[in-house]
Each structure stands twice: as C-alpha cells, then as structure tokens.
Design a protein around this motif. Structure first.
Motif, PDB file in Angstrom:
ATOM      1  N   HIS B 212       6.821  -4.759   1.027  1.00  0.00           N
ATOM      2  CA  HIS B 212       5.407  -4.615   0.710  1.00  0.00           C
ATOM      3  C   HIS B 212       5.218  -3.990  -0.659  1.00  0.00           C
ATOM      4  CE1 HIS B 212       4.533  -4.772   5.271  1.00  0.00           C
ATOM      5  NE2 HIS B 212       4.594  -5.967   4.743  1.00  0.00           N
ATOM      6  N   MET B 214       4.409  -4.509  -3.909  1.00  0.00           N
ATOM      7  CA  MET B 214       3.824  -5.616  -4.655  1.00  0.00           C
ATOM      8  C   MET B 214       4.191  -5.572  -6.132  1.00  0.00           C
ATOM      9  SD  MET B 214       2.749  -7.487  -2.518  1.00  0.00           S
ATOM     10  CE  MET B 214       3.098  -7.190  -0.820  1.00  0.00           C
ATOM     11  N   PHE B 242      -1.592 -13.146  -5.784  1.00  0.00           N
ATOM     12  CA  PHE B 242      -2.376 -11.914  -5.742  1.00  0.00           C
ATOM     13  C   PHE B 242      -3.799 -12.109  -6.256  1.00  0.00           C
ATOM     14  CE2 PHE B 242       1.987 -10.196  -5.824  1.00  0.00           C
ATOM     15  CZ  PHE B 242       1.912  -9.502  -4.622  1.00  0.00           C
ATOM     16  N   PRO B 245      -5.717 -15.721  -3.735  1.00  0.00           N
ATOM     17  CA  PRO B 245      -5.190 -16.101  -2.420  1.00  0.00           C
ATOM     18  C   PRO B 245      -6.047 -17.186  -1.781  1.00  0.00           C
ATOM     19  CG  PRO B 245      -6.233 -13.946  -2.325  1.00  0.00           C
ATOM     20  CD  PRO B 245      -6.205 -14.337  -3.760  1.00  0.00           C
ATOM     21  N   THR B 250      -4.537 -14.182   4.290  1.00  0.00           N
ATOM     22  CA  THR B 250      -3.904 -13.569   3.126  1.00  0.00           C
ATOM     23  C   THR B 250      -4.867 -12.613   2.446  1.00  0.00           C
ATOM     24  OG1 THR B 250      -2.892 -15.735   2.843  1.00  0.00           O
ATOM     25  CG2 THR B 250      -2.491 -14.118   1.131  1.00  0.00           C
ATOM     26  N   LYS B 251      -6.089 -13.051   2.291  1.00  0.00           N
ATOM     27  CA  LYS B 251      -7.088 -12.191   1.636  1.00  0.00           C
ATOM     28  C   LYS B 251      -7.242 -10.879   2.387  1.00  0.00           C
ATOM     29  CE  LYS B 251      -9.717 -16.011  -0.250  1.00  0.00           C
ATOM     30  NZ  LYS B 251     -10.707 -16.991   0.177  1.00  0.00           N
ATOM     31  N   LEU B 254      -4.106  -8.733   1.926  1.00  0.00           N
ATOM     32  CA  LEU B 254      -4.042  -8.147   0.589  1.00  0.00           C
ATOM     33  C   LEU B 254      -5.058  -7.032   0.434  1.00  0.00           C
ATOM     34  CD1 LEU B 254      -3.405 -11.248  -1.693  1.00  0.00           C
ATOM     35  CD2 LEU B 254      -1.828  -9.404  -1.088  1.00  0.00           C
ATOM     36  N   SER B 255      -6.234  -7.247   0.991  1.00  0.00           N
ATOM     37  CA  SER B 255      -7.255  -6.199   0.868  1.00  0.00           C
ATOM     38  C   SER B 255      -6.802  -4.938   1.579  1.00  0.00           C
ATOM     39  CB  SER B 255      -8.588  -6.692   1.446  1.00  0.00           C
ATOM     40  OG  SER B 255      -8.501  -6.747   2.854  1.00  0.00           O
ATOM     41  N   LEU B 258      -3.566  -3.451  -0.667  1.00  0.00           N
ATOM     42  CA  LEU B 258      -3.824  -3.063  -2.060  1.00  0.00           C
ATOM     43  C   LEU B 258      -4.945  -2.038  -2.169  1.00  0.00           C
ATOM     44  CD1 LEU B 258      -3.459  -6.541  -3.779  1.00  0.00           C
ATOM     45  CD2 LEU B 258      -1.781  -4.704  -3.601  1.00  0.00           C
TER      46      LEU B 258
END
Ligand SMILES: Nc1ncnc2c1ncn2[C@@H]1O[C@H](COP(=O)(O)OP(=O)(O)OP(=O)(O)O)[C@@H](O)[C@H]1O
Ligand SMILES: [Mg+2]
Lengths: 382, 259
Positions: B212, B214, B242, B245, B250-251, B254-255, B258
């Motif tokens: 993880h 990134m 990134f 997406p 995935t979104k 990632l949210s 990140l």
C-alpha cells in the motif's frame, strides 16, 4: 548558576549499602521476606535439625566401611559387635559386591571387555558433548554406527577369538546401561520419524503413526516386557530363537519411542507456519526443511520433555527385573539374599546405594540439558 | 552450472516471453471462492504493484505463484514452466522465484549469514566459501554486512526485512515476490526497506509487489493492479491509476488510503 542539578565533578563510585547486598540483606530477602516465608524458614530449619544429625550418623559416623561379612553391621542382639540401639549403613556390602553390581554374572576374566566398551563409550560421549572439541560429525557417525557394532562384539563375543558370553550372564549396571542407552539412541530418531508421520499430509502415514503411538503408549511397560519375554516365543516358529535381552531391548525402545514421538510432536506444533513457508519459498525440499529449519527449532523447544522421557526410561529399566533380567536393582536384590551378609542394615544401605547411582545418572542428564538449553538460546523471542 | 543468460527455462531453449502468466486461474478455500478467474501477464523486467482492500486475495494470488497455495483451476506458467503437482517443476520454479514476507520468516536459530547461505548450499549445492562470499555481497547491498554474525532476534524489524531480501537474492532469482514487505514495520524503518526495493527495481528485477506504499508504486511500478473480492478489477500505469481511476471500487479504495 541556578541549574545546580548539573554535575561539575564525577560522583564517587561507592560499594553498595548493606541493605542492597551482603549476608544480612540476603537472609532478609530470601528467608524472612514476610510472615509466611519466615514460618516456612523456621519449619525448614526445624526439620533439618531433627533429621540431619541422625542421617549423618547413619550414613557416615556409624557406617561400616570395611568388613568381610554382615556381622559388623549387626547390633549386639544379632551377634554383632555393636550396642543394642546401634544402626549404621553397611557400605562394606556394596563394596564387597561391587563387581557383581557392575557386571552381574559376567565372567571375571572377561570383564575387561565390558570395561573397554565402557571406556570407548565414555570417551566418545565426552568428545560429543563438549562443544569446543572439533570433528563432531565424525565422532557422531562413529558413535551411532560403529560403536554399537564394537560394543556388541566386545560384550557378546563369539567372534574374533572372543569367548561367547550369553546375555543371561550379563547383569548390574552393565544391563541397566545397555537397556537405557539402546532405548535412548533408538527412541529419539524413531520418535522424530513418528512425530513427522503423525503430522504428514498422507493419510496412510498418519494412520500408521497414530496406530503405533496409541498402541504402545496405551500399554503398561510391564505388559510389554511380559509379551516380549513370555508370549513372543510362543508365536515364533519352532527353532527360531532370539535372545531374551534383545527382545526386552526392542520392547523398551519401542515403548519409549511412542512417548518420544508425542514430545517431539509438541515441539513441531509450536513452530509457526511462516518457518515452513520461508523454507519452501527458498526451494528447500520437505526433508531439508524439516532437518535444517523445523526440527532444530522444535527439538530445542522440547529439550526438557526429551530429557524427561530419557530420565523416565532410565528408571524404567529396573522393570526388566520381573522378566528375570538382572539389572542394577536386580543384582542388588540378588546380593541381599546372601545369608553371609544378613543384617538389619544391609538392605537399607544397599537400596540407598542403588538410589544414589540412579540419581547420579539422572541428575547428570538433567544438568546437561540445562546447559544445552542455555547454549542454544539465540536471543529470539517467541 | 546455469546456462548462459537466455537458455535456462525448463530446457526449452528459448527465453519464455512472459515471466509470469496466470490464465483463468481460480482458487477456493472450501466453499469460498477466493480467486475468481484471474488473468495476468508479467513481462521480464516488469514491476507490478498489487493493491486492494484487506481480504481481497492479494496474498493468496502471489502465494499461488510459488505454490505456497495450490490453485484449482486455470494455469500458472512461471518462466515457461507450468505449475502442476509435479514436485520437480515446483522445485524448479521455487529456485527461480524469491519471496519476501510480511513477517520476514527468517530462521531464528541461524545467524544472518547462515540464513543467507542455507539455500545456496543445500539447494544450489554451492561450496560454502562461495556461498559465504555471495551472502556478504548481498548483505552489503542491503547495507547490513556488519550484522552478519548476529541472530535475527537481535536485529530491528527493518534490518530483519533487509536480511530477508538478501536471503532471497542469494538464490539469484529471476522473479521476486513481495507480500506487504513494509506493513509490519515502524514508519522510520519503512524507508530503508523501500530503498533496497527501489534499487532492485532499477537493476531490472522482475517484481510483483503487494503493498500500500503508493510512493513506491509511483516511483517504480510499470503497472498497478487493483484487486477486490478475488478479482482483478483494474490495471493501469501508475500515473493513470492514481489520477484517473476507472472503476468506482478503485476510486473508493484510493480515497480511503490516500486520505
Ligand atoms: N488458509 C485459509 N483458509 C481459509 N480462508 C482463507 C485462508 N487464507 C486466507 N483466507 C481467506 O481468503 C481471503 C483472501 O485472503 P488474503 O490473505 O489473500 O487477502 P489479502 O488481500 O492478502 O488481505 P490482507 O491485505 O489483509 O493481507 C480472505 O477472506 C481470507 O479470510
Ligand atoms: Mg495479505
């Protein structure tokens, strides 16, 4: 300057105050650290005061060290030279019969063969156990594969011009050690194999191992010995004879193998899966993974259990007595039937003597195992 | 012993095109369908980062590649060799594929150096002196030659993980698998491990990394793969992955990571 807590000169190095070290502190910390401990300490002192003088008197002061028969160990009433309420250890009995306790009925003229076997074994063992001595691998190969052959030839004879000595003439410490050492040497490797078998992925292996372990572990050793000495010959075909001591050796060895297998399995279970995976990911085969990674760690973890089994086995050798094999205890009991040595003190001191010998061997094993544990500690937490 | 560069892939004589190929690979734990129709190709020298929520099957997937787990359907082809129940092939593949674990899995009863020389000596049948030399070379590479004679239990987590990487490298693998190599480490030790991995990547090692981190993905990955519920949901170059997406999962993921 206001920061007076900052030192301008070195503080002097002082000896510790007597409340931190020294005998008074030690006594207070260890013997009188609370009302319960104080009572226990006083009780212990009382027990020691009551028993120790009597023991010392019996074992040393009154003890008879030299005599040709049991007369010197009898009180006046039994025809001895001692006062009526006298009692003391009859060490002269153990001394006079020492050869018998060591070798049983092994012929006098041939006892050097037993001695030689013992000396080779002892030297080999020392070479193996003291870690600073090099060439361990060769010594181990010698002790495991060559020495048993040498020992067999020397003890049994019947070849190389050595006179044949039947095993029913063997006895005493000789038999105790032969049974115990065979049991130990056979049970550890076999036990490891069985433990691996019991954890194997192959159902047939697993089943066979479980069957073996549960059968041998579920039967009393006495039964095993009776089976070996009385029943087994009934099943063997006519004319096939094999030695009674050998049969008992196999019985004892397989019996302790079952216990050993479970001890080792306990160790295997404590090894985390990551160790197997780490080894497999490097391409190590099953046997290399076991031999190089898993077993060294597992066996180290169960050293106390292994030694426990060894010690149990060592003492259980006395059971061969009931199928007519004279181990140390057997020779002592046979010796006690000698009327010449009759006295009220002979039996007691003979049993103390026997117990002391057993204890010495077991204590040595225990100490060595503690030494090994410390040596193998590599600072990892588990 | 090994044939020169291009000719050692299961005796076929030609370099297999892909380092790793997963074709319609499926796996179940009992009734539970952990990996569902996984298709993936990894080229030689490619660096792939795998991410996804906990329990999505990332570890299971990469553990199938060196047969720490068995797949039940589909094909796995590693460096031209298909993974079957044939033990010889499994051994062959494990010799070529190194793996680094989340919890290091060093051997606590052996010194750092012995950890590194064990497999070269016992699997590659290398003489001890040569294995020692190689071990020291890689320990220097991960910057801990001075710890060679210590036991793993005496090292910090970051040092242990670097030993684990060196241990794998001593087998000169063609492919390295990493399963969350930094997630058991304290923050200040993560960098020292990532630096080693970045170094490896720049030397052209084929790498499949579950992580993880990134930053690592952006710096070295050729592709980032996103897994969810046992499936590969998205695969893209890091930049695209990134910044742009495609799928909602995935979104969402990632949210969350990140912040
Ligand atoms: N040995 C097993 N037996 C049964 N189920 C398992 C086993 N190992 C893993 N699983 C299940 O398979 C699923 C995938 O596990 P896996 O370890 O591959 O997830 P992951 O993506 O690596 O998660 P994480 O990020 O937490 O490591 C999980 O739901 C897990 O509970
Ligand atoms: Mg995982």
């Amino acid at each position: 300057m206001s920061d007076h807590y900052i030192r301008k000169e070195d503080a002097p190095l002082l000896p510790p105050p007597s409340s931190v070290a020294g005998p008074v502190h030690w006594i207070r910390e260890n013997l009188f650290s609370g009302w319960f401990n104080s009572i226990m300490t006083l009780l212990a002192i009382y027990v020691l005061v009551v028993t120790v003088p009597g023991l010392v008197e019996y074992l040393f002061i009154n003890a008879v060290w030299d005599s040709v028969d049991g007369k010197a160990c009898r009180p006046a009433a039994g025809g001895g030279p001692n006062p009526a309420d006298w009692s003391g250890a009859c060490w002269s009995f153990a001394k006079a019969k020492f050869g018998f306790f060591m070798y049983g009925f092994y012929p006098d003229a041939l006892r050097w063969r037993v001695d030689l076997t013992g000396v080779i074994g002892a030297v080999g063992l020392v070479l193996l156990l003291i870690e600073t001595i090099p060439h361990k691998r060769w010594t181990a190969v010698f002790m495991l594969f060559v020495y048993p052959v040498i020992a067999y030839i020397l003890l049994s004879g019947g070849m190389f011009n050595l006179e044949y000595v039947e095993t029913n003439r063997w006895g005493g410490i000789l038999v105790t050690l032969v049974v115990a050492i065979t049991g130990i040497v056979v049970s550890l490797p076999l036990g490891i194999l069985l433990a691996l078998g019991r954890r194997s992925k192959m159902p047939a292996m697993r089943f066979a191992s479980v069957l073996f372990i549960e059968i041998w572990r579920g039967v009393p050793l006495i039964t095993v010995l009776f089976m070996a000495s009385v029943m087994l010959p009934l099943f063997l075909p006519e004319g096939v004879h094999f030695d009674k001591l050998l049969r008992c050796l196999i019985g004892v060895a397989l019996f302790s193998t079952a216990y050993m297998a479970e001890v080792v399995r306990g160790g295997l279970q404590a090894i985390v899966r990551g160790q197997y995976e780490g080894a497999q990911a490097l391409g190590l085969s099953y046997w290399k993974t076991m031999g190089l990674i898993i077993l060294p760690q597992a066996l180290k973890l169960v050293i106390p259990g292994i030694v426990n089994t060894f010690i149990g086995l060592f003492k259980d050798t006395t059971l061969v007595l009931i199928v007519g094999i004279l181990d140390l205890l057997g020779t002592v009991q046979t010796g006690l039937t000698d009327a010449k040595w009759f006295s009220p003190n002979t039996a007691t001191s003979a049993y103390i003597f026997t117990a002391a010998i057993f204890w010495a061997f077991c204590f040595a094993m225990s100490r060595y195992s503690i030494y090994m544990e410390n040596k193998l500690h590599t600072g990892h937490k588990r | 012993m090994n044939a020169p560069v291009n000719a050692s892939n299961g005796g076929e004589g030609v370099q297999a095109e892909n380092a790793i190929e997963l074709i319609s690979m499926n796996k179940w734990y009992g009734d539970f369908h952990v990996l569902r129709d996984i298709n993936l190709e990894v080229k030689h020298g490619e660096r792939i980062v795998v991410c996804g929520p906990s329990g999505s099957g990332k570890s299971t997937m990469i553990r199938c590649i060196n047969r720490l787990e068995e797949h039940q359907k589909g094909k796995i082809i590693v460096d031209g060799i298909e993974l079957t129940n044939d033990l010889k092939k499994i051994d062959e593949i494990r010799r070529e594929v190194g793996m680094v674990f989340q919890h290091f899995n060093l051997f606590p009863h052996l010194t750092v150096k012995q950890n590194c020389t064990l497999a070269p000596i016992w699997v590659r049948k290398m003489p001890k002196s040569e294995a020692d030399e190689i071990a020291m070379k890689y320990l220097e590479r991960v910057k801990i030659p001075e710890q060679a004679d210590k036991y793993p239990g005496q090292l910090s987590g970051g040092q242990q993980q670097r030993v684990a990487i060196a241990r794998s490298l001593c087998m000169s693998p063609k492919i390295m698998l990493f399963d969350e190599p930094t997630s058991a480490l304290d923050p200040e030790m993560i960098k020292e491990v990532l630096d080693v991995m970045v170094g490896l990547a720049h030397e052209g090692m084929t790498m499949l990394v579950v992580t993880h981190e990134m930053g690592f993905a952006k710096e070295v990955a050729n592709r980032v793969i996103f897994m969810d519920e046992g499936q590969i949901v998205e695969a893209n170059e890091p930049e695209e992955f990134f910044n742009n997406p495609q799928s909602d999962r995935t979104k969402l993921f990632l949210s969350q990571i990140l912040i």
